[in-house]
Scaffold this motif. Structure first.
Motif, mmCIF file in Angstrom:
data_model
loop_
_atom_site.group_PDB
_atom_site.id
_atom_site.type_symbol
_atom_site.label_atom_id
_atom_site.label_comp_id
_atom_site.label_asym_id
_atom_site.label_seq_id
_atom_site.Cartn_x
_atom_site.Cartn_y
_atom_site.Cartn_z
ATOM 1 N N ARG A 387 0.580 -1.099 0.149
ATOM 2 C CA ARG A 387 -0.181 -0.109 -0.311
ATOM 3 C C ARG A 387 1.013 1.077 -0.469
ATOM 4 N NH1 ARG A 387 -1.888 -1.136 4.625
ATOM 5 N NH2 ARG A 387 -4.061 -2.062 3.931
ATOM 6 N N ALA A 388 2.004 1.410 0.337
ATOM 7 C CA ALA A 388 3.510 2.658 1.091
ATOM 8 C C ALA A 388 3.487 2.631 -0.275
ATOM 9 C CB ALA A 388 3.883 2.217 2.126
ATOM 10 N N LEU A 389 3.227 1.466 -0.724
ATOM 11 C CA LEU A 389 4.919 1.343 -2.069
ATOM 12 C C LEU A 389 3.799 2.429 -3.116
ATOM 13 C CD1 LEU A 389 6.316 0.616 -4.771
ATOM 14 C CD2 LEU A 389 5.392 -1.150 -4.896
ATOM 15 N N LEU A 390 2.658 1.756 -3.487
ATOM 16 C CA LEU A 390 1.388 2.692 -4.520
ATOM 17 C C LEU A 390 1.486 4.125 -4.612
ATOM 18 C CD1 LEU A 390 -1.408 -0.124 -4.494
ATOM 19 C CD2 LEU A 390 0.686 0.059 -6.349
ATOM 20 N N GLU A 391 1.281 4.419 -2.596
ATOM 21 C CA GLU A 391 0.885 6.006 -2.475
ATOM 22 C C GLU A 391 2.542 6.248 -2.585
ATOM 23 O OE1 GLU A 391 0.500 6.164 1.614
ATOM 24 O OE2 GLU A 391 -1.776 5.181 1.421
ATOM 25 N N THR A 392 3.606 5.845 -2.452
ATOM 26 C CA THR A 392 4.826 6.544 -3.300
ATOM 27 C C THR A 392 4.703 6.923 -4.586
ATOM 28 O OG1 THR A 392 5.929 5.694 -1.553
ATOM 29 C CG2 THR A 392 7.412 6.005 -3.255
ATOM 30 N N ALA A 393 4.174 5.845 -5.663
ATOM 31 C CA ALA A 393 4.106 5.808 -6.652
ATOM 32 C C ALA A 393 3.114 7.547 -7.468
ATOM 33 C CB ALA A 393 3.908 4.511 -7.677
ATOM 34 N N GLY A 394 2.646 6.821 -7.004
ATOM 35 C CA GLY A 394 0.739 8.114 -7.077
ATOM 36 C C GLY A 394 1.771 9.468 -6.494
ATOM 37 N N ALA A 395 2.811 9.503 -5.688
ATOM 38 C CA ALA A 395 2.717 10.734 -5.438
ATOM 39 C C ALA A 395 3.289 11.272 -6.523
ATOM 40 C CB ALA A 395 3.275 10.576 -3.962
ATOM 41 N N ASP A 402 0.799 3.466 -15.661
ATOM 42 C CA ASP A 402 2.096 3.197 -15.798
ATOM 43 C C ASP A 402 1.294 2.943 -13.248
ATOM 44 O OD1 ASP A 402 3.933 3.668 -17.008
ATOM 45 O OD2 ASP A 402 4.328 5.593 -16.454
ATOM 46 N N LEU A 403 0.359 3.567 -13.089
ATOM 47 C CA LEU A 403 -0.065 3.329 -12.050
ATOM 48 C C LEU A 403 -0.829 2.237 -12.291
ATOM 49 C CD1 LEU A 403 0.343 4.404 -8.475
ATOM 50 C CD2 LEU A 403 -1.867 5.932 -9.306
ATOM 51 N N ASP A 404 -1.240 1.747 -12.687
ATOM 52 C CA ASP A 404 -2.526 0.504 -13.408
ATOM 53 C C ASP A 404 -1.570 -0.458 -13.610
ATOM 54 O OD1 ASP A 404 -4.742 2.655 -12.894
ATOM 55 O OD2 ASP A 404 -4.610 2.474 -15.000
ATOM 56 N N PHE A 405 -0.260 -0.494 -14.177
ATOM 57 C CA PHE A 405 0.295 -1.148 -14.349
ATOM 58 C C PHE A 405 1.328 -1.733 -12.877
ATOM 59 C CE2 PHE A 405 4.608 -2.884 -14.785
ATOM 60 C CZ PHE A 405 4.305 -3.695 -15.828
ATOM 61 N N LEU A 406 1.638 -0.853 -11.843
ATOM 62 C CA LEU A 406 1.623 -1.504 -10.823
ATOM 63 C C LEU A 406 1.005 -1.859 -10.119
ATOM 64 C CD1 LEU A 406 4.244 -1.155 -9.567
ATOM 65 C CD2 LEU A 406 3.834 1.247 -8.202
ATOM 66 N N ARG A 407 -0.160 -1.996 -9.861
ATOM 67 C CA ARG A 407 -1.276 -2.364 -9.183
ATOM 68 C C ARG A 407 -1.193 -3.721 -9.696
ATOM 69 N NH1 ARG A 407 -4.254 2.278 -9.651
ATOM 70 N NH2 ARG A 407 -4.327 3.527 -7.810
ATOM 71 N N LYS A 408 -1.067 -3.985 -11.160
ATOM 72 C CA LYS A 408 -1.769 -5.456 -11.395
ATOM 73 C C LYS A 408 -0.385 -6.025 -11.130
ATOM 74 C CE LYS A 408 -4.090 -3.843 -15.422
ATOM 75 N NZ LYS A 408 -4.340 -3.480 -17.030
ATOM 76 N N ARG A 409 0.844 -6.058 -10.873
ATOM 77 C CA ARG A 409 1.812 -6.459 -10.038
ATOM 78 C C ARG A 409 1.624 -6.997 -9.624
ATOM 79 N NH1 ARG A 409 6.114 -8.355 -14.047
ATOM 80 N NH2 ARG A 409 7.172 -6.522 -14.780
ATOM 81 N N LEU A 410 0.495 -6.962 -8.330
ATOM 82 C CA LEU A 410 0.436 -7.680 -6.813
ATOM 83 C C LEU A 410 -0.450 -7.943 -7.600
ATOM 84 C CD1 LEU A 410 1.070 -3.866 -4.978
ATOM 85 C CD2 LEU A 410 2.777 -5.487 -5.655
#
Length: 415
Positions: A387-395, A402-410
Protein backbone atom coordinates in the motif's frame (compact mmCIF):
# COMPACT_ATOMS: atom_id res chain seq x y z
CA UNK A 1 48.60 2.47 21.83
CA UNK A 2 46.57 -0.74 22.16
CA UNK A 3 47.96 -3.66 20.19
CA UNK A 4 44.93 -5.96 20.34
CA UNK A 5 42.89 -4.17 17.61
CA UNK A 6 45.91 -4.42 15.32
CA UNK A 7 46.32 -8.15 15.90
CA UNK A 8 42.75 -9.20 15.12
CA UNK A 9 41.87 -11.34 12.10
CA UNK A 10 39.95 -8.51 10.43
CA UNK A 11 42.79 -6.35 9.16
CA UNK A 12 45.95 -6.24 7.09
CA UNK A 13 48.27 -6.79 10.05
CA UNK A 14 47.14 -9.74 12.18
CA UNK A 15 46.92 -12.58 9.64
CA UNK A 16 49.65 -11.32 7.25
CA UNK A 17 51.97 -10.70 10.20
CA UNK A 18 51.37 -14.17 11.61
CA UNK A 19 52.04 -15.83 8.24
CA UNK A 20 55.18 -13.77 7.64
CA UNK A 21 56.60 -14.53 11.10
CA UNK A 22 55.74 -18.22 10.73
CA UNK A 23 57.64 -18.50 7.43
CA UNK A 24 60.51 -16.49 8.88
CA UNK A 25 60.80 -18.90 11.81
CA UNK A 26 60.62 -21.83 9.36
CA UNK A 27 64.11 -20.87 8.21
CA UNK A 28 65.61 -21.84 11.59
CA UNK A 29 64.72 -25.57 11.59
CA UNK A 30 65.50 -25.79 7.87
CA UNK A 31 69.01 -24.38 8.42
CA UNK A 32 69.45 -26.73 11.39
CA UNK A 33 68.58 -29.70 9.15
CA UNK A 34 71.19 -28.55 6.63
CA UNK A 35 73.86 -28.23 9.35
CA UNK A 36 73.10 -31.71 10.65
CA UNK A 37 72.93 -33.42 7.27
CA UNK A 38 75.57 -31.71 5.15
CA UNK A 39 75.72 -33.25 1.71
CA UNK A 40 78.25 -30.97 0.02
CA UNK A 41 80.48 -33.02 -2.26
CA UNK A 42 78.05 -35.92 -2.51
CA UNK A 43 76.16 -36.68 -5.71
CA UNK A 44 72.94 -34.69 -5.46
CA UNK A 45 69.63 -35.13 -7.26
CA UNK A 46 68.91 -32.50 -9.90
CA UNK A 47 66.38 -30.70 -7.70
CA UNK A 48 69.01 -30.12 -4.99
CA UNK A 49 72.24 -29.71 -6.96
CA UNK A 50 73.36 -26.08 -6.88
CA UNK A 51 76.67 -24.21 -6.60
CA UNK A 52 77.43 -21.77 -3.80
CA UNK A 53 77.45 -18.78 -6.16
CA UNK A 54 74.16 -19.82 -7.79
CA UNK A 55 72.60 -20.37 -4.37
CA UNK A 56 73.37 -16.85 -3.18
CA UNK A 57 72.18 -15.40 -6.50
CA UNK A 58 68.93 -17.39 -6.31
CA UNK A 59 68.21 -16.32 -2.72
CA UNK A 60 68.96 -12.70 -3.56
CA UNK A 61 66.61 -12.83 -6.54
CA UNK A 62 63.80 -14.43 -4.49
CA UNK A 63 64.14 -11.86 -1.69
CA UNK A 64 64.19 -8.93 -4.12
CA UNK A 65 61.23 -10.22 -6.13
CA UNK A 66 59.18 -10.96 -2.99
CA UNK A 67 59.56 -7.49 -1.46
CA UNK A 68 58.97 -5.81 -4.83
CA UNK A 69 55.81 -7.83 -5.46
CA UNK A 70 54.64 -7.11 -1.89
CA UNK A 71 54.89 -3.40 -2.62
CA UNK A 72 52.92 -3.93 -5.83
CA UNK A 73 50.23 -5.90 -3.98
CA UNK A 74 49.69 -3.13 -1.44
CA UNK A 75 49.63 -0.55 -4.24
CA UNK A 76 46.95 -2.53 -6.09
CA UNK A 77 44.92 -2.84 -2.90
CA UNK A 78 45.16 0.92 -2.39
CA UNK A 79 43.85 1.52 -5.92
CA UNK A 80 41.01 -0.96 -5.38
CA UNK A 81 40.12 0.69 -2.06
CA UNK A 82 39.96 4.08 -3.78
CA UNK A 83 37.77 2.78 -6.61
CA UNK A 84 35.46 0.96 -4.22
CA UNK A 85 35.09 3.98 -1.94
CA UNK A 86 34.24 6.26 -4.84
CA UNK A 87 32.13 4.01 -7.03
CA UNK A 88 30.48 1.46 -4.71
CA UNK A 89 30.47 2.35 -1.00
CA UNK A 90 33.15 3.63 1.42
CA UNK A 91 32.20 1.06 4.07
CA UNK A 92 33.28 -1.75 1.76
CA UNK A 93 36.88 -0.92 2.69
CA UNK A 94 36.45 -2.87 5.93
CA UNK A 95 35.37 -5.93 3.91
CA UNK A 96 38.40 -5.68 1.62
CA UNK A 97 40.83 -5.33 4.51
CA UNK A 98 39.64 -8.59 6.07
CA UNK A 99 39.52 -10.49 2.77
CA UNK A 100 41.53 -13.69 3.28
CA UNK A 101 43.05 -13.62 -0.21
CA UNK A 102 44.53 -10.17 0.41
CA UNK A 103 45.78 -11.18 3.84
CA UNK A 104 47.36 -14.47 2.72
CA UNK A 105 49.03 -12.85 -0.30
CA UNK A 106 50.65 -10.14 1.82
CA UNK A 107 51.75 -12.63 4.47
CA UNK A 108 53.18 -15.14 2.00
CA UNK A 109 55.22 -12.53 0.14
CA UNK A 110 56.51 -10.96 3.35
CA UNK A 111 57.37 -14.36 4.82
CA UNK A 112 59.17 -15.45 1.64
CA UNK A 113 61.28 -12.28 1.77
CA UNK A 114 62.26 -12.83 5.41
CA UNK A 115 62.90 -16.54 4.85
CA UNK A 116 65.18 -15.90 1.86
CA UNK A 117 67.12 -13.22 3.77
CA UNK A 118 67.64 -15.53 6.75
CA UNK A 119 68.86 -18.43 4.61
CA UNK A 120 71.08 -16.06 2.61
CA UNK A 121 72.73 -14.87 5.82
CA UNK A 122 73.44 -18.48 6.86
CA UNK A 123 74.94 -19.43 3.50
CA UNK A 124 78.70 -19.38 3.17
CA UNK A 125 81.81 -21.31 2.10
CA UNK A 126 81.31 -23.82 4.91
CA UNK A 127 77.57 -24.25 4.54
CA UNK A 128 75.46 -24.44 1.45
CA UNK A 129 71.92 -25.13 2.79
CA UNK A 130 70.50 -27.15 -0.08
CA UNK A 131 67.25 -28.13 1.67
CA UNK A 132 66.62 -24.55 2.82
CA UNK A 133 67.26 -23.23 -0.68
CA UNK A 134 64.86 -25.78 -2.13
CA UNK A 135 62.20 -24.64 0.37
CA UNK A 136 62.82 -21.02 -0.71
CA UNK A 137 62.22 -22.09 -4.30
CA UNK A 138 58.92 -23.72 -3.28
CA UNK A 139 57.87 -20.57 -1.43
CA UNK A 140 58.66 -18.50 -4.52
CA UNK A 141 56.52 -20.81 -6.66
CA UNK A 142 53.67 -20.63 -4.14
CA UNK A 143 53.96 -16.84 -4.11
CA UNK A 144 53.60 -16.68 -7.90
CA UNK A 145 50.45 -18.82 -7.79
CA UNK A 146 49.04 -16.76 -4.92
CA UNK A 147 49.66 -13.49 -6.78
CA UNK A 148 47.75 -14.88 -9.78
CA UNK A 149 44.88 -15.77 -7.45
CA UNK A 150 45.12 -12.31 -5.87
CA UNK A 151 44.78 -10.56 -9.24
CA UNK A 152 41.73 -12.70 -10.02
CA UNK A 153 40.19 -11.85 -6.64
CA UNK A 154 40.88 -8.12 -7.03
CA UNK A 155 39.27 -8.09 -10.47
CA UNK A 156 36.09 -9.44 -8.89
CA UNK A 157 36.27 -7.03 -5.97
CA UNK A 158 35.55 -4.03 -8.18
CA UNK A 159 32.53 -5.76 -9.73
CA UNK A 160 29.44 -4.42 -8.00
CA UNK A 161 27.27 -7.50 -8.58
CA UNK A 162 29.93 -9.80 -7.13
CA UNK A 163 30.30 -7.65 -4.01
CA UNK A 164 26.54 -7.38 -3.57
CA UNK A 165 26.32 -11.19 -3.73
CA UNK A 166 29.06 -11.60 -1.10
CA UNK A 167 27.43 -9.12 1.27
CA UNK A 168 24.02 -10.72 0.82
CA UNK A 169 25.40 -14.20 1.58
CA UNK A 170 26.76 -12.85 4.84
CA UNK A 171 23.45 -11.12 5.56
CA UNK A 172 21.51 -14.35 4.94
CA UNK A 173 23.70 -16.19 7.44
CA UNK A 174 23.18 -13.46 10.01
CA UNK A 175 19.41 -13.35 9.56
CA UNK A 176 19.06 -17.13 9.52
CA UNK A 177 20.90 -17.27 12.84
CA UNK A 178 17.91 -15.48 14.35
CA UNK A 179 15.69 -18.37 13.32
CA UNK A 180 17.55 -21.04 15.26
CA UNK A 181 15.34 -22.19 18.11
CA UNK A 182 18.10 -23.80 20.19
CA UNK A 183 18.45 -21.70 23.33
CA UNK A 184 15.34 -19.66 22.53
CA UNK A 185 12.15 -19.87 24.47
CA UNK A 186 8.83 -18.28 25.17
CA UNK A 187 9.30 -18.13 28.94
CA UNK A 188 9.03 -14.97 30.97
CA UNK A 189 12.05 -13.31 32.53
CA UNK A 190 11.41 -11.22 35.64
CA UNK A 191 13.64 -8.22 35.00
CA UNK A 192 12.39 -6.44 38.13
CA UNK A 193 14.50 -8.82 40.23
CA UNK A 194 17.72 -7.90 38.41
CA UNK A 195 19.41 -5.22 40.50
CA UNK A 196 23.06 -5.19 39.38
CA UNK A 197 23.65 -2.74 36.53
CA UNK A 198 26.73 -3.37 34.37
CA UNK A 199 27.87 -0.13 32.75
CA UNK A 200 30.09 0.50 29.74
CA UNK A 201 33.70 1.33 30.56
CA UNK A 202 34.18 3.20 27.29
CA UNK A 203 32.17 4.69 24.45
CA UNK A 204 31.85 2.73 21.22
CA UNK A 205 29.74 0.55 18.96
CA UNK A 206 28.52 -2.85 20.09
CA UNK A 207 30.24 -5.17 17.63
CA UNK A 208 29.91 -8.53 19.39
CA UNK A 209 27.15 -9.79 21.67
CA UNK A 210 27.99 -13.37 22.62
CA UNK A 211 24.61 -14.83 23.58
CA UNK A 212 25.98 -18.32 24.26
CA UNK A 213 28.55 -16.95 26.73
CA UNK A 214 25.98 -14.73 28.47
CA UNK A 215 23.64 -17.71 28.77
CA UNK A 216 26.44 -19.78 30.29
CA UNK A 217 27.27 -17.04 32.81
CA UNK A 218 23.63 -16.73 33.85
CA UNK A 219 23.26 -20.49 34.30
CA UNK A 220 26.56 -20.80 36.17
CA UNK A 221 25.45 -18.17 38.70
CA UNK A 222 21.84 -19.44 38.77
CA UNK A 223 20.46 -16.06 37.78
CA UNK A 224 19.24 -14.10 34.77
CA UNK A 225 20.74 -11.35 32.60
CA UNK A 226 18.83 -8.74 30.60
CA UNK A 227 20.91 -7.03 27.91
CA UNK A 228 20.00 -3.41 27.21
CA UNK A 229 21.95 -2.90 23.96
CA UNK A 230 21.99 -4.54 20.54
CA UNK A 231 24.74 -5.04 17.96
CA UNK A 232 25.58 -1.80 16.08
CA UNK A 233 24.21 0.40 18.91
CA UNK A 234 26.48 3.26 19.94
CA UNK A 235 27.04 3.17 23.68
CA UNK A 236 28.34 6.00 25.85
CA UNK A 237 30.75 5.41 28.70
CA UNK A 238 28.71 4.79 31.83
CA UNK A 239 25.62 3.67 29.93
CA UNK A 240 23.98 0.44 31.13
CA UNK A 241 24.95 -2.56 29.01
CA UNK A 242 22.98 -5.14 30.98
CA UNK A 243 21.34 -5.83 34.32
CA UNK A 244 21.98 -9.07 36.17
CA UNK A 245 20.85 -10.92 39.25
CA UNK A 246 24.26 -11.67 40.75
CA UNK A 247 25.81 -9.53 43.47
CA UNK A 248 27.60 -6.26 42.71
CA UNK A 249 30.64 -7.67 44.54
CA UNK A 250 31.01 -10.56 42.05
CA UNK A 251 33.75 -8.99 39.94
CA UNK A 252 34.52 -12.16 37.98
CA UNK A 253 30.94 -12.45 36.72
CA UNK A 254 30.86 -8.74 35.85
CA UNK A 255 34.12 -9.00 33.89
CA UNK A 256 32.80 -12.04 32.04
CA UNK A 257 29.68 -10.12 30.98
CA UNK A 258 31.80 -7.18 29.81
CA UNK A 259 33.98 -9.57 27.79
CA UNK A 260 30.88 -10.99 26.09
CA UNK A 261 29.70 -7.53 25.01
CA UNK A 262 32.50 -6.08 22.89
CA UNK A 263 32.70 -2.36 22.14
CA UNK A 264 34.83 -0.91 19.35
CA UNK A 265 35.37 2.59 18.05
CA UNK A 266 33.91 1.76 14.62
CA UNK A 267 31.16 -0.38 13.17
CA UNK A 268 31.65 -3.37 10.94
CA UNK A 269 31.27 -6.54 12.97
CA UNK A 270 30.89 -9.78 11.05
CA UNK A 271 27.69 -10.67 12.94
CA UNK A 272 26.14 -7.19 12.76
CA UNK A 273 22.92 -7.48 10.71
CA UNK A 274 22.28 -3.76 10.66
CA UNK A 275 25.75 -3.06 9.26
CA UNK A 276 25.32 -5.58 6.42
CA UNK A 277 21.93 -4.08 5.60
CA UNK A 278 23.34 -0.56 5.67
CA UNK A 279 26.06 -1.52 3.14
CA UNK A 280 23.50 -2.95 0.70
CA UNK A 281 21.28 0.09 1.20
CA UNK A 282 24.21 2.45 0.69
CA UNK A 283 25.05 0.80 -2.63
CA UNK A 284 21.40 0.88 -3.73
CA UNK A 285 20.72 4.47 -2.64
CA UNK A 286 23.93 5.67 -4.26
CA UNK A 287 22.90 3.89 -7.47
CA UNK A 288 19.49 5.59 -7.38
CA UNK A 289 20.97 9.06 -6.87
CA UNK A 290 20.79 11.45 -9.87
CA UNK A 291 24.58 11.63 -10.02
CA UNK A 292 24.96 7.87 -10.60
CA UNK A 293 21.57 6.83 -12.03
CA UNK A 294 22.25 3.08 -12.07
CA UNK A 295 18.85 1.51 -11.43
CA UNK A 296 19.97 -2.02 -12.26
CA UNK A 297 22.49 -2.02 -9.40
CA UNK A 298 19.66 -0.97 -7.07
CA UNK A 299 17.54 -3.79 -8.52
CA UNK A 300 20.32 -6.29 -7.74
CA UNK A 301 20.54 -5.02 -4.14
CA UNK A 302 16.76 -5.32 -3.77
CA UNK A 303 16.86 -8.92 -5.01
CA UNK A 304 19.58 -9.86 -2.55
CA UNK A 305 17.77 -8.18 0.36
CA UNK A 306 14.66 -10.16 -0.58
CA UNK A 307 16.69 -13.37 -0.57
CA UNK A 308 17.78 -12.64 3.00
CA UNK A 309 14.13 -12.17 4.04
CA UNK A 310 12.92 -15.52 2.69
CA UNK A 311 13.23 -17.58 5.87
CA UNK A 312 12.06 -14.86 8.29
CA UNK A 313 8.98 -14.32 6.09
CA UNK A 314 8.16 -18.01 5.82
CA UNK A 315 9.24 -19.23 9.27
CA UNK A 316 9.02 -16.19 11.53
CA UNK A 317 11.53 -14.72 13.99
CA UNK A 318 12.46 -15.93 17.44
CA UNK A 319 11.64 -13.96 20.57
CA UNK A 320 13.85 -11.94 22.89
CA UNK A 321 14.11 -14.51 25.72
CA UNK A 322 16.72 -17.29 25.68
CA UNK A 323 16.37 -20.40 27.84
CA UNK A 324 18.98 -22.89 28.97
CA UNK A 325 18.84 -26.61 28.26
CA UNK A 326 16.43 -27.07 31.19
CA UNK A 327 13.97 -24.57 29.74
CA UNK A 328 14.65 -21.91 32.37
CA UNK A 329 14.58 -18.32 31.09
CA UNK A 330 18.10 -16.99 31.64
CA UNK A 331 18.76 -14.26 29.09
CA UNK A 332 16.86 -11.41 27.44
CA UNK A 333 18.41 -9.66 24.45
CA UNK A 334 16.93 -6.91 22.24
CA UNK A 335 16.03 -8.71 19.04
CA UNK A 336 15.02 -7.76 15.52
CA UNK A 337 11.41 -8.34 14.58
CA UNK A 338 10.25 -9.08 11.06
CA UNK A 339 8.70 -5.62 10.98
CA UNK A 340 12.08 -4.11 11.87
CA UNK A 341 13.74 -5.93 8.97
CA UNK A 342 11.10 -4.76 6.50
CA UNK A 343 11.22 -1.18 7.71
CA UNK A 344 15.03 -1.04 7.65
CA UNK A 345 15.24 -2.32 4.09
CA UNK A 346 12.12 -1.50 2.08
CA UNK A 347 11.23 1.96 3.41
CA UNK A 348 14.51 3.63 2.27
CA UNK A 349 14.41 1.84 -1.09
CA UNK A 350 10.80 2.82 -1.72
CA UNK A 351 11.37 6.45 -0.79
CA UNK A 352 14.50 6.73 -2.95
CA UNK A 353 12.70 5.09 -5.89
CA UNK A 354 9.99 7.75 -6.09
CA UNK A 355 9.59 8.69 -9.74
CA UNK A 356 11.69 5.71 -10.91
CA UNK A 357 9.16 3.42 -12.61
CA UNK A 358 11.69 0.62 -13.14
CA UNK A 359 12.62 0.47 -9.45
CA UNK A 360 9.05 0.82 -8.18
CA UNK A 361 7.99 -2.00 -10.49
CA UNK A 362 10.75 -4.26 -9.20
CA UNK A 363 9.88 -3.57 -5.56
CA UNK A 364 6.33 -4.64 -6.42
CA UNK A 365 7.70 -7.85 -7.96
CA UNK A 366 9.73 -8.52 -4.79
CA UNK A 367 6.72 -7.93 -2.53
CA UNK A 368 4.63 -10.24 -4.70
CA UNK A 369 7.26 -12.98 -4.48
CA UNK A 370 7.59 -12.62 -0.71
CA UNK A 371 3.81 -12.73 -0.30
CA UNK A 372 3.66 -16.06 -2.14
CA UNK A 373 5.88 -17.72 0.50
CA UNK A 374 4.84 -15.69 3.54
CA UNK A 375 3.26 -17.05 6.67
CA UNK A 376 0.09 -15.58 8.11
CA UNK A 377 1.98 -13.12 10.35
CA UNK A 378 4.04 -11.70 7.48
CA UNK A 379 1.29 -11.28 4.90
CA UNK A 380 -0.34 -8.27 6.54
CA UNK A 381 3.07 -6.64 6.84
CA UNK A 382 3.69 -7.15 3.12
CA UNK A 383 0.25 -5.72 2.30
CA UNK A 384 1.09 -2.60 4.33
CA UNK A 385 4.31 -2.10 2.38
CA UNK A 386 2.52 -2.68 -0.92
CA UNK A 387 0.00 0.00 0.00
CA UNK A 388 2.84 2.39 0.85
CA UNK A 389 4.46 1.54 -2.49
CA UNK A 390 1.34 2.51 -4.43
CA UNK A 391 1.05 5.74 -2.46
CA UNK A 392 4.69 6.57 -3.20
CA UNK A 393 4.18 5.86 -6.89
CA UNK A 394 1.09 8.09 -6.93
CA UNK A 395 2.98 10.91 -5.21
CA UNK A 396 5.52 10.91 -8.03
CA UNK A 397 2.88 12.14 -10.52
CA UNK A 398 2.92 9.09 -12.83
CA UNK A 399 0.59 8.61 -15.77
CA UNK A 400 -2.47 6.48 -15.06
CA UNK A 401 -1.28 3.53 -17.17
CA UNK A 402 1.94 3.24 -15.17
CA UNK A 403 0.03 3.22 -11.91
CA UNK A 404 -2.41 0.61 -13.21
CA UNK A 405 0.48 -1.55 -14.38
CA UNK A 406 2.04 -1.34 -10.91
CA UNK A 407 -1.23 -2.43 -9.26
CA UNK A 408 -1.49 -5.41 -11.60
CA UNK A 409 1.97 -6.53 -10.50
CA UNK A 410 0.51 -7.33 -7.09
CA UNK A 411 -1.41 -10.61 -7.05
CA UNK A 412 -2.93 -10.00 -3.61
CA UNK A 413 -5.70 -7.73 -2.44
CA UNK A 414 -4.82 -4.41 -0.81
CA UNK A 415 -7.62 -3.19 1.41
Amino acid sequence: MKLWPLLTLNGLLGVPGAIAIGLWLLALPMIWVDTQFTIIGDPLPFWLAISAETARSLLTTIATAAITTLSMVYSIMLVVFTLAAGNIAPRLLQRFSRDRVNQITAGLLGGTFLYALTVLRASGPELRPEFSIFMAFLLAAASVLQVIHFVHSVSRSVTIDAEVAKISEQLEQQVNALLVETGAGSGELEESELKTALRAKQSGYVTVLDEAELLRIAREHDTSIAVRVAPSDFVLAGQTLAVAGFSEDDELAAEAVHAAIVLQSYRGAVNDIRFSISILLEIALRALSPGVNDSFTAVACTDRIAAALVKPVSEGMRGDVRCDQDGVARLAVPGLSLEDLFNMTLHPLRQAARGNVLMLDHIAVVLNSLYSIAGSDARQLIIDHARALLETAGAGDPISSDLDFLRKRLDFEID
